[in-house]
Design a protein around this motif. Structure first.
Motif, PDB file in Angstrom:
ATOM      1  N   GLU A  42       8.390  20.457 -21.690  1.00 30.63           N
ATOM      2  CA  GLU A  42       8.286  19.418 -22.694  1.00 30.63           C
ATOM      3  C   GLU A  42       7.368  19.951 -23.782  1.00 30.63           C
ATOM      4  O   GLU A  42       6.422  20.686 -23.504  1.00 30.63           O
ATOM      5  N   PHE A  93      11.061  15.651 -24.753  1.00 26.07           N
ATOM      6  CA  PHE A  93      10.801  15.121 -23.418  1.00 26.07           C
ATOM      7  C   PHE A  93      11.968  15.455 -22.505  1.00 26.07           C
ATOM      8  O   PHE A  93      13.076  15.708 -22.966  1.00 26.07           O
ATOM      9  N   LYS A 136       5.267   7.985 -23.294  1.00 26.59           N
ATOM     10  CA  LYS A 136       6.659   8.268 -23.652  1.00 26.59           C
ATOM     11  C   LYS A 136       7.369   7.090 -24.324  1.00 26.59           C
ATOM     12  O   LYS A 136       8.101   7.294 -25.300  1.00 26.59           O
TER      13      LYS A 136
END
Length: 195
Positions: A42, A93, A136
């Protein structure tokens, strides 16, 4: 008999450059140009972070959900696992499960843009709690992904959020049956995704 050192191949994963890591100046282009043997990473604010392998229970929930979505979602939506999402020039992500807009998929790519994503799902593990619950969702919302699900383990409990005015609002949650109108009309029995 002696063993000779094998010179490293130029296309083998050798890890990120430590100086660039300190500066945090990696970009999506750097991630996209990684060799095929590179681990999943990521990109967080320009820093490459290797994504650890999920636990068996985590994987089981993800694959059961992928299978359920594969069976239930309309043909215009395609479920995916192990596909990265680009959410900014220095942010990517690796969500657990995605529901992609089928007509936009590049089947040769490991990454999707936020515009291709209808639903992003994160299965929360002890090591990912803070990121999956707090960090996130902010980036997914800023990128404009319309639906976000968070799945807690032990016991399995699903929280479904819709994007409203740039922020996610909880629209349903259940440890028994999740009933939603979006991203498509569905009734998900939580036991169907419970290991």
């Amino acid at each position: 008999m002696t063993a000779a050192a094998v010179p490293p191949s130029s296309d083998r994963w050798s890890g990120p450059d430590l100086w660039r890591q300190r500066l945090g100046n990696y970009t999506v282009e750097d991630v996209l140009s990684l060799p095929d043997d590179a681990p999943r990473v990521e990109l967080r604010d320009g820093v490459m972070i290797v994504v650890p392998s999920p636990t068996f229970g985590h994987q089981k929930i993800s694959t059961l959900l992928w299978h359920w979505l594969r069976q239930q979602a309309p043909r215009k939506l395609e479920p995916s696992i192990a596909t990265g999402v680009i959410v900014g020039p220095d942010q990517t992500f690796e969500p657990d499960v995605l529901l992609l807009v089928a007509e936009t998929i590049n089947f040769e790519s490991h990454y999707a843009t936020a515009e291709q994503v209808s639903l992003v799902v994160e299965v929360v593990s002890p090591s990912t709690r803070r990121r999956d619950r707090l960090e996130k969702p902010v980036y997914y919302a800023e990128a404009g992904i319309p639906h976000y699900w968070r799945i807690e383990q032990n016991p399995v409990h699903v929280y479904a959020y819709d994007l409203v005015d740039g922020r996610y609002e909880l629209v349903a949650e259940s440890a028994e049956e999740l009933v939603l109108a979006k991203p498509f009309e569905l009734r998900l029995r939580v036991r169907d995704i419970t290991p």
